[in-house]
Design a protein around this motif. Sequence first.
Motif, PDB file in Angstrom:
ATOM      1  N   SER A 186     -29.316   1.149 -22.223  1.00 58.53           N
ATOM      2  CA  SER A 186     -28.277   1.278 -23.234  1.00 58.53           C
ATOM      3  C   SER A 186     -28.269   0.046 -24.131  1.00 58.53           C
ATOM      4  CB  SER A 186     -26.910   1.450 -22.565  1.00 58.53           C
ATOM      5  OG  SER A 186     -25.900   1.593 -23.537  1.00 58.53           O
ATOM      6  N   THR A 220     -29.988   7.887 -29.981  1.00 61.46           N
ATOM      7  CA  THR A 220     -29.170   7.024 -29.134  1.00 61.46           C
ATOM      8  C   THR A 220     -28.029   7.825 -28.523  1.00 61.46           C
ATOM      9  OG1 THR A 220     -27.588   6.421 -30.872  1.00 61.46           O
ATOM     10  CG2 THR A 220     -29.599   5.093 -30.716  1.00 61.46           C
ATOM     11  N   ASP A 221     -27.296   7.178 -27.603  1.00 58.73           N
ATOM     12  CA  ASP A 221     -26.022   7.753 -27.193  1.00 58.73           C
ATOM     13  C   ASP A 221     -24.975   7.372 -28.244  1.00 58.73           C
ATOM     14  OD1 ASP A 221     -25.047   5.130 -26.649  1.00 58.73           O
ATOM     15  OD2 ASP A 221     -25.813   5.220 -24.608  1.00 58.73           O
ATOM     16  N   ASN A 229     -26.393   2.316 -34.584  1.00 58.07           N
ATOM     17  CA  ASN A 229     -27.164   3.241 -33.765  1.00 58.07           C
ATOM     18  C   ASN A 229     -28.382   3.781 -34.497  1.00 58.07           C
ATOM     19  OD1 ASN A 229     -26.160   3.804 -30.973  1.00 58.07           O
ATOM     20  ND2 ASN A 229     -24.224   3.980 -32.061  1.00 58.07           N
ATOM     21  N   SER A 233     -31.992   3.394 -33.003  1.00 61.41           N
ATOM     22  CA  SER A 233     -32.878   4.537 -32.760  1.00 61.41           C
ATOM     23  C   SER A 233     -34.210   4.363 -33.478  1.00 61.41           C
ATOM     24  CB  SER A 233     -32.203   5.839 -33.199  1.00 61.41           C
ATOM     25  OG  SER A 233     -31.915   5.843 -34.584  1.00 61.41           O
ATOM     26  N   ARG A 236     -36.301   2.097 -31.431  1.00 59.52           N
ATOM     27  CA  ARG A 236     -36.906   2.787 -30.296  1.00 59.52           C
ATOM     28  C   ARG A 236     -38.145   3.567 -30.724  1.00 59.52           C
ATOM     29  NH1 ARG A 236     -31.154   4.538 -27.442  1.00 59.52           N
ATOM     30  NH2 ARG A 236     -30.921   2.576 -26.305  1.00 59.52           N
ATOM     31  N   TYR A 261     -26.909   8.739 -33.242  1.00 56.06           N
ATOM     32  CA  TYR A 261     -26.318   9.708 -32.309  1.00 56.06           C
ATOM     33  C   TYR A 261     -26.052  11.072 -32.943  1.00 56.06           C
ATOM     34  CZ  TYR A 261     -21.991   7.867 -34.509  1.00 56.06           C
ATOM     35  OH  TYR A 261     -21.031   7.458 -35.394  1.00 56.06           O
ATOM     36  N   ASN A 268     -21.838  13.089 -24.489  1.00 55.98           N
ATOM     37  CA  ASN A 268     -21.747  11.640 -24.350  1.00 55.98           C
ATOM     38  C   ASN A 268     -20.575  11.213 -23.477  1.00 55.98           C
ATOM     39  OD1 ASN A 268     -23.845  10.122 -25.992  1.00 55.98           O
ATOM     40  ND2 ASN A 268     -23.147  11.604 -27.507  1.00 55.98           N
ATOM     41  N   GLN A 274     -25.302  10.415 -21.602  1.00 52.29           N
ATOM     42  CA  GLN A 274     -25.707   9.303 -22.464  1.00 52.29           C
ATOM     43  C   GLN A 274     -27.168   8.931 -22.222  1.00 52.29           C
ATOM     44  OE1 GLN A 274     -22.840   6.151 -21.792  1.00 52.29           O
ATOM     45  NE2 GLN A 274     -21.127   7.548 -22.156  1.00 52.29           N
ATOM     46  N   THR A 275     -27.580   8.937 -20.957  1.00 49.32           N
ATOM     47  CA  THR A 275     -28.973   8.636 -20.637  1.00 49.32           C
ATOM     48  C   THR A 275     -29.904   9.655 -21.276  1.00 49.32           C
ATOM     49  OG1 THR A 275     -28.381   7.578 -18.552  1.00 49.32           O
ATOM     50  CG2 THR A 275     -30.639   8.370 -18.759  1.00 49.32           C
ATOM     51  N   ARG A 278     -30.486   9.045 -25.033  1.00 52.83           N
ATOM     52  CA  ARG A 278     -31.350   7.926 -25.412  1.00 52.83           C
ATOM     53  C   ARG A 278     -32.796   8.368 -25.248  1.00 52.83           C
ATOM     54  NH1 ARG A 278     -27.274   5.101 -22.332  1.00 52.83           N
ATOM     55  NH2 ARG A 278     -28.640   4.973 -20.497  1.00 52.83           N
ATOM     56  N   ARG A 279     -33.398   8.790 -26.329  1.00 53.55           N
ATOM     57  CA  ARG A 279     -34.712   9.418 -26.231  1.00 53.55           C
ATOM     58  C   ARG A 279     -35.486   9.253 -27.534  1.00 53.55           C
ATOM     59  NH1 ARG A 279     -31.106  13.055 -28.169  1.00 53.55           N
ATOM     60  NH2 ARG A 279     -31.870  14.767 -29.475  1.00 53.55           N
TER      61      ARG A 279
END
Length: 288
Positions: A186, A220-221, A229, A233, A236, A261, A268, A274-275, A278-279
């Motif tokens: 996170s 993101t979450d 965010n 993202s 990431r 998000y 969420n 939330q996990t 996050r992708r």
Amino acid sequence: MFPAPANATASSLEPMASYRLPIGPWGPEGVPSRLVEGTVEQTAWRIAAPLSTLDLMAPLRRQLQAEGWQVIYDCETAACGGYDFRYSLPLMTEPDMHVDLGDFRYLAAGKGAEVLSLMVSRSQVSGFVQMTRVSPEPSGGAVVPPQPADPVPGGPALYPTPAQGDFAVRLERAGSLVLEDLVFASGAGQLEAGDYASLVALAGYLSDHPARRIALVGHTDASGGLPGNIALSEARAASVRKALIALGVAGDRIEAKGVGYLAPRASNLTPEGQTQNRRVEVMLTSTQ
């Protein structure tokens, strides 16, 4: 019973969880919902036939009613609220669950202390169904038995990572694919250290198809504000791009973008959701 052969694509089971069951169309205040608590089961299926959404929903509705379920809400595309309604639902992501924003149907039903929802849609060649069921105790089985020809390997594993052998097929069929095995903490933009089968498979696919180009889309979450965010993202996605370059993929074949998000795959309201949010997804940007 589905009207054609069905394959289970993904499933999950979460004890002691909560779910907001949509019970009306989207409006200025959002989607009316009923908060329910218990064991939350989700399963998605792909139906191997180009059926209409009514062909998919009608027999499922009849089966539920025959088993004593009472329909709470039933709608189709625009009457549901279109795009806004669809993105209010915590649906499984591509390619496990596909939703055509111009052609989907939704149903919510209840029986005693249990509730469930069905979302059906289709592509040009397949139908898609997701069921979410909430019961006070584990149900021990799906309400709508699919008799799948190809069940999810290993039982109710959450969003299984595709084997390398079928990675190309799934990516080209759906046009996008979540890189399920990637791990981000996170608030962290850097991909955690590890060996990721999805990146090896993607690098191999790009090596075998030198004309293909992709975009990596980070998510993101909902912790924190949108601007931060979106930046996170994109970081990431850029981190995954860097990992692919290290595996031998040319950087000019990979875009890296982030949407924060704005496109959740799960609620969420829970750490588990939330996990899942996050992708990073890979999307084919080649048009031929």
